[in-house]
Design a protein around this motif. Structure first.
Motif, short mmCIF file in Angstrom:
data_model
loop_
_atom_site.label_atom_id
_atom_site.label_comp_id
_atom_site.label_asym_id
_atom_site.label_seq_id
_atom_site.Cartn_x
_atom_site.Cartn_y
_atom_site.Cartn_z
N GLY A 89 0.74 -1.43 -0.40
CA GLY A 89 -0.15 0.62 0.08
C GLY A 89 0.65 1.66 -0.46
N PRO A 142 2.02 1.91 -6.23
CA PRO A 142 2.05 0.34 -5.09
C PRO A 142 2.92 -0.71 -5.98
CG PRO A 142 0.40 2.06 -4.17
CD PRO A 142 0.99 2.73 -5.25
N PHE A 167 -2.77 -0.84 8.61
CA PHE A 167 -2.41 -1.79 7.27
C PHE A 167 -1.88 -3.15 7.29
CE2 PHE A 167 -0.58 2.45 4.95
CZ PHE A 167 -1.50 2.34 3.57
N VAL A 199 -1.96 -5.63 4.37
CA VAL A 199 -1.28 -4.42 3.85
C VAL A 199 -0.53 -4.92 4.28
CG1 VAL A 199 -1.66 -2.33 2.38
CG2 VAL A 199 -3.55 -3.69 2.87
#
Length: 213
Positions: free
Chosen positions: A14, A32, A74, A79
């Motif tokens: 991310g 990303p 995240f 992520v």
């Protein structure tokens, strides 16, 4: 997207980064997907027991600086974030994660765990391939279980095998746990369809690092 995927076969990065273009000398903003490609290359080149956590990526900066709360969100959602090491000034992978969130099984949740599981699966198939089509009697079953135990024993990490993917551990009760145990044959009617076992893979240190602040 990570919530929808929920898969140990899916990894989402991310964090966009800034990286110098070696042809033009200019610093470009990379989305990303480019960072994901870098991580994929690093993962493919690493041994299965080596985690990507805290590994350095080649970058000159971040296009957006996430807060501590952002980084923790995240990780919670599966992520993979990139952050700057406040001491070294380099840019590192905070944790190597998959999007799996149905449980905390490290063999599905961590990239390192997925690599170890796949590595062991390939090795056990190689060690038991010769038994495909053999007569399914007690002698064959015993030979299969012995082959599996031999393969697992070869992967126990120690002085003679510093690159093994299995290690002894400690159970919930605080008692020592072997690197592997409970190897059993699974039957479907008259056919042997699988071999099950419990194993303790190597981890990483620390087990739950805090994102760099």
């Amino acid at each position: 997207m990570a919530r929808e995927l929920q898969s140990e076969r899916a990894v989402i990065v991310g964090t966009p980064v800034r990286r110098r273009n070696l042809r033009t000398g200019q610093v470009d903003d990379l989305p990303p997907l480019h960072v994901a490609a870098m991580l994929a290359g690093m993962w493919c080149a690493a041994r299965p027991e080596v985690p990507l956590t805290n590994k350095t990526i080649y970058a000159q900066g971040l296009t957006y600086r996430y807060s501590q709360v952002d980084l923790e969100d995240f990780l919670k959602e599966g992520v993979v974030p990139i952050a700057q090491d406040p001491e070294q000034g380099t840019y590192i992978i905070v944790q190597g994660l998959t999007t799996w969130r149905k449980d905390t099984n490290p063999m599905r949740r961590k990239l390192q765990g997925v690599s170890i599981r796949d590595y062991l699966t390939r090795k056990l198939r190689l060690y038991t391939k010769k038994f495909v089509g053999a007569v399914g009697d007690s002698t064959t079953v015993e030979s299969i279980l012995n082959a599996v135990e031999t393969a697992l024993a070869e992967e126990v990490r120690g002085g003679r095998n510093p690159e093994g993917v299995l290690t002894t551990g400690t159970g919930p009760d605080g008692e020592p746990e072997p690197a592997y145990k409970n190897i059993t044959a699974v039957f479907d009617g008259i056919e042997l369809v699988a071999v099950e076992f419990e194993a303790h893979p190597v981890g990483r240190w620390p087990t739950s690092p805090s994102p760099p602040s």
